[in-house]
Design a protein around this motif. Structure first.
Motif, mmCIF file in Angstrom:
data_model
loop_
_atom_site.group_PDB
_atom_site.id
_atom_site.type_symbol
_atom_site.label_atom_id
_atom_site.label_comp_id
_atom_site.label_asym_id
_atom_site.label_seq_id
_atom_site.Cartn_x
_atom_site.Cartn_y
_atom_site.Cartn_z
ATOM 1 N N MET A 1 0.914 -1.170 -0.159
ATOM 2 C CA MET A 1 -0.010 0.024 -0.107
ATOM 3 C C MET A 1 0.862 1.306 0.087
ATOM 4 S SD MET A 1 -3.291 0.723 2.233
ATOM 5 C CE MET A 1 -3.789 2.199 2.661
ATOM 6 N N ARG A 2 0.568 2.228 -0.598
ATOM 7 C CA ARG A 2 1.244 3.460 -0.929
ATOM 8 C C ARG A 2 0.942 4.279 0.254
ATOM 9 N NH1 ARG A 2 0.229 4.769 -7.131
ATOM 10 N NH2 ARG A 2 1.645 3.226 -7.944
ATOM 11 N N THR A 3 2.056 5.171 0.750
ATOM 12 C CA THR A 3 1.817 6.170 1.812
ATOM 13 C C THR A 3 1.297 7.484 1.064
ATOM 14 O OG1 THR A 3 4.073 7.377 1.095
ATOM 15 C CG2 THR A 3 3.931 5.163 2.845
ATOM 16 N N ALA A 4 0.679 8.242 1.983
ATOM 17 C CA ALA A 4 0.066 9.485 1.415
ATOM 18 C C ALA A 4 1.180 10.344 0.370
ATOM 19 C CB ALA A 4 -0.286 10.219 2.472
ATOM 20 N N LEU A 5 2.416 10.413 0.950
ATOM 21 C CA LEU A 5 3.369 11.193 0.120
ATOM 22 C C LEU A 5 3.637 10.616 -1.254
ATOM 23 C CD1 LEU A 5 5.561 13.263 -0.134
ATOM 24 C CD2 LEU A 5 7.327 11.731 0.997
ATOM 25 N N GLU A 6 3.454 9.061 -1.500
ATOM 26 C CA GLU A 6 3.701 8.442 -2.406
ATOM 27 C C GLU A 6 2.674 8.715 -3.410
ATOM 28 O OE1 GLU A 6 6.243 4.527 -1.363
ATOM 29 O OE2 GLU A 6 4.292 4.522 -1.079
ATOM 30 N N ARG A 7 1.113 8.796 -2.995
ATOM 31 C CA ARG A 7 0.162 9.202 -3.631
ATOM 32 C C ARG A 7 -0.003 10.405 -4.276
ATOM 33 N NH1 ARG A 7 -2.221 5.957 0.499
ATOM 34 N NH2 ARG A 7 -3.116 8.079 1.487
ATOM 35 N N ARG A 8 0.450 11.177 -3.464
ATOM 36 C CA ARG A 8 0.555 12.742 -3.951
ATOM 37 C C ARG A 8 1.473 12.849 -4.930
ATOM 38 N NH1 ARG A 8 0.105 14.206 1.499
ATOM 39 N NH2 ARG A 8 2.584 14.346 1.821
ATOM 40 N N ARG A 9 2.683 12.285 -4.935
ATOM 41 C CA ARG A 9 3.737 12.269 -6.008
ATOM 42 C C ARG A 9 3.377 11.717 -7.240
ATOM 43 N NH1 ARG A 9 8.468 12.418 -8.052
ATOM 44 N NH2 ARG A 9 10.105 10.693 -8.602
ATOM 45 N N VAL A 10 2.514 10.513 -7.290
ATOM 46 C CA VAL A 10 1.882 10.028 -8.451
ATOM 47 C C VAL A 10 0.851 10.584 -9.063
ATOM 48 C CG1 VAL A 10 0.601 7.984 -9.018
ATOM 49 C CG2 VAL A 10 2.409 7.554 -7.783
ATOM 50 N N THR A 11 0.273 11.371 -8.231
ATOM 51 C CA THR A 11 -0.972 12.122 -8.646
ATOM 52 C C THR A 11 -0.309 13.482 -9.416
ATOM 53 O OG1 THR A 11 -2.472 11.518 -7.074
ATOM 54 C CG2 THR A 11 -2.797 13.636 -7.999
ATOM 55 N N PHE A 12 0.817 14.076 -8.626
ATOM 56 C CA PHE A 12 1.463 15.064 -9.419
ATOM 57 C C PHE A 12 2.154 14.894 -10.786
ATOM 58 C CE2 PHE A 12 5.558 17.302 -10.080
ATOM 59 C CZ PHE A 12 5.212 18.766 -10.233
ATOM 60 N N LEU A 13 2.686 13.744 -10.917
ATOM 61 C CA LEU A 13 3.102 13.380 -11.970
ATOM 62 C C LEU A 13 2.138 12.871 -13.228
ATOM 63 C CD1 LEU A 13 6.236 10.986 -10.670
ATOM 64 C CD2 LEU A 13 6.414 13.197 -11.733
ATOM 65 N N ARG A 14 0.996 12.318 -12.691
ATOM 66 C CA ARG A 14 0.004 11.987 -13.615
ATOM 67 C C ARG A 14 -0.640 13.430 -14.237
ATOM 68 N NH1 ARG A 14 -4.466 10.186 -10.793
ATOM 69 N NH2 ARG A 14 -3.250 8.284 -10.497
ATOM 70 N N GLY A 15 -0.571 14.640 -13.318
ATOM 71 C CA GLY A 15 -1.097 15.748 -13.571
ATOM 72 C C GLY A 15 -0.355 16.380 -14.502
ATOM 73 N N HIS A 16 1.084 16.472 -14.239
ATOM 74 C CA HIS A 16 2.066 17.027 -15.198
ATOM 75 C C HIS A 16 2.274 16.486 -16.356
ATOM 76 C CE1 HIS A 16 5.670 19.496 -15.385
ATOM 77 N NE2 HIS A 16 6.249 18.702 -15.858
ATOM 78 N N ARG A 17 2.100 15.082 -16.519
ATOM 79 C CA ARG A 17 1.829 14.446 -17.908
ATOM 80 C C ARG A 17 0.707 14.901 -18.543
ATOM 81 N NH1 ARG A 17 0.148 9.229 -19.560
ATOM 82 N NH2 ARG A 17 1.152 8.633 -21.509
ATOM 83 N N ALA A 18 -0.422 14.942 -17.907
ATOM 84 C CA ALA A 18 -1.715 15.335 -18.764
ATOM 85 C C ALA A 18 -1.645 16.774 -19.072
ATOM 86 C CB ALA A 18 -2.811 15.329 -17.718
ATOM 87 N N GLU A 19 -0.874 17.727 -18.258
ATOM 88 C CA GLU A 19 -0.848 19.043 -19.017
ATOM 89 C C GLU A 19 0.159 18.897 -20.443
ATOM 90 O OE1 GLU A 19 1.050 21.308 -15.818
ATOM 91 O OE2 GLU A 19 -0.980 20.990 -14.386
ATOM 92 N N TRP A 20 1.319 18.198 -20.465
ATOM 93 C CA TRP A 20 2.010 18.224 -21.635
ATOM 94 C C TRP A 20 1.142 17.621 -22.679
ATOM 95 C CZ3 TRP A 20 6.110 20.610 -23.200
ATOM 96 C CH2 TRP A 20 7.009 21.086 -22.061
ATOM 97 N N ILE A 21 0.361 16.508 -22.505
ATOM 98 C CA ILE A 21 -0.501 15.883 -23.560
ATOM 99 C C ILE A 21 -1.515 16.969 -23.807
ATOM 100 C CG2 ILE A 21 -2.252 14.219 -23.933
ATOM 101 C CD1 ILE A 21 -0.760 12.462 -21.832
ATOM 102 N N ALA A 22 -2.065 17.829 -22.958
ATOM 103 C CA ALA A 22 -2.950 18.703 -23.242
ATOM 104 C C ALA A 22 -2.391 19.937 -24.231
ATOM 105 C CB ALA A 22 -3.632 19.421 -22.211
ATOM 106 N N LEU A 23 -1.340 20.254 -23.837
ATOM 107 C CA LEU A 23 -0.362 21.426 -24.748
ATOM 108 C C LEU A 23 -0.004 20.864 -26.161
ATOM 109 C CD1 LEU A 23 0.950 24.111 -24.686
ATOM 110 C CD2 LEU A 23 2.969 22.851 -23.627
ATOM 111 N N LEU A 24 0.440 19.561 -26.201
ATOM 112 C CA LEU A 24 0.559 19.202 -27.721
ATOM 113 C C LEU A 24 -0.626 19.132 -28.199
ATOM 114 C CD1 LEU A 24 3.352 16.314 -26.548
ATOM 115 C CD2 LEU A 24 3.781 18.429 -27.621
ATOM 116 N N PHE A 25 -1.629 18.793 -27.739
ATOM 117 C CA PHE A 25 -2.966 18.389 -28.455
ATOM 118 C C PHE A 25 -3.598 20.077 -28.883
ATOM 119 C CE2 PHE A 25 -7.615 18.209 -28.201
ATOM 120 C CZ PHE A 25 -8.015 17.254 -29.142
ATOM 121 N N LEU A 26 -3.285 20.992 -27.888
ATOM 122 C CA LEU A 26 -3.483 22.160 -28.550
ATOM 123 C C LEU A 26 -2.712 22.849 -29.206
ATOM 124 C CD1 LEU A 26 -4.773 23.513 -24.983
ATOM 125 C CD2 LEU A 26 -6.178 23.190 -26.645
ATOM 126 N N LEU A 27 -1.372 22.533 -29.403
ATOM 127 C CA LEU A 27 -0.450 23.109 -30.341
ATOM 128 C C LEU A 27 -0.934 22.670 -31.775
ATOM 129 C CD1 LEU A 27 2.890 22.496 -28.612
ATOM 130 C CD2 LEU A 27 1.800 24.786 -29.246
#
Length: 125
Positions: A1-27
């Motif tokens: 089971m992941r700790t709260a810190l690990e979950r936040r990190r995974v969520t942060f990285l998922r959001g960062h990746r989604a922003e790049w995908i969105a930016l490429l899509f809008l470009l």
């Protein structure tokens, strides 16, 4: 089971990746980036892009299912987002006279990104 810190990190990285995908899509749709991860006045805007005489303040939402992404922009998020948009506009006088709107890009696994133009009203008061 992941700790709260690990979950936040995974969520942060998922959001960062989604922003790049969105930016490429809008470009690919002809938008030019003005800012990424703009934070001010207690709010954050994931992307600020322009095309023609329009400036779009973009909220990116990544969820496990597209329906979950579509319902993820709450009233509190819209207020904070609008405050940050007003702060950005106050610092960029050349944006006056252009059309402003709040768009959203929704990201879900095994789906093309979905760009919703004028996803919600900016609260400019």
């Amino acid at each position: 089971m992941r700790t709260a810190l690990e979950r936040r990190r995974v969520t942060f990285l998922r959001g960062h990746r989604a922003e790049w995908i969105a930016l490429l899509f809008l470009l690919a749709k002809g938008y030019r980036p003005l800012a990424r991860r703009y934070a001010a006045a207690g709010g954050e805007i994931d992307l600020i892009v322009t095309r023609g005489d329009t400036i779009a303040f973009v909220e990116v939402k990544a969820r496990g299912a597209m329906d979950d992404a579509l319902s993820a922009i709450t009233a509190m998020k819209r207020r904070r987002f609008s405050r940050a948009a007003r702060a950005w506009l106050a610092r960029h006088p050349r944006a006056q006279g252009k059309t402003w709107r709040a768009d959203a890009v929704f990201i879900a696994p095994r789906c093309l990104p979905q760009h919703l133009v004028s996803a919600f009203e900016l609260e400019m008061i």
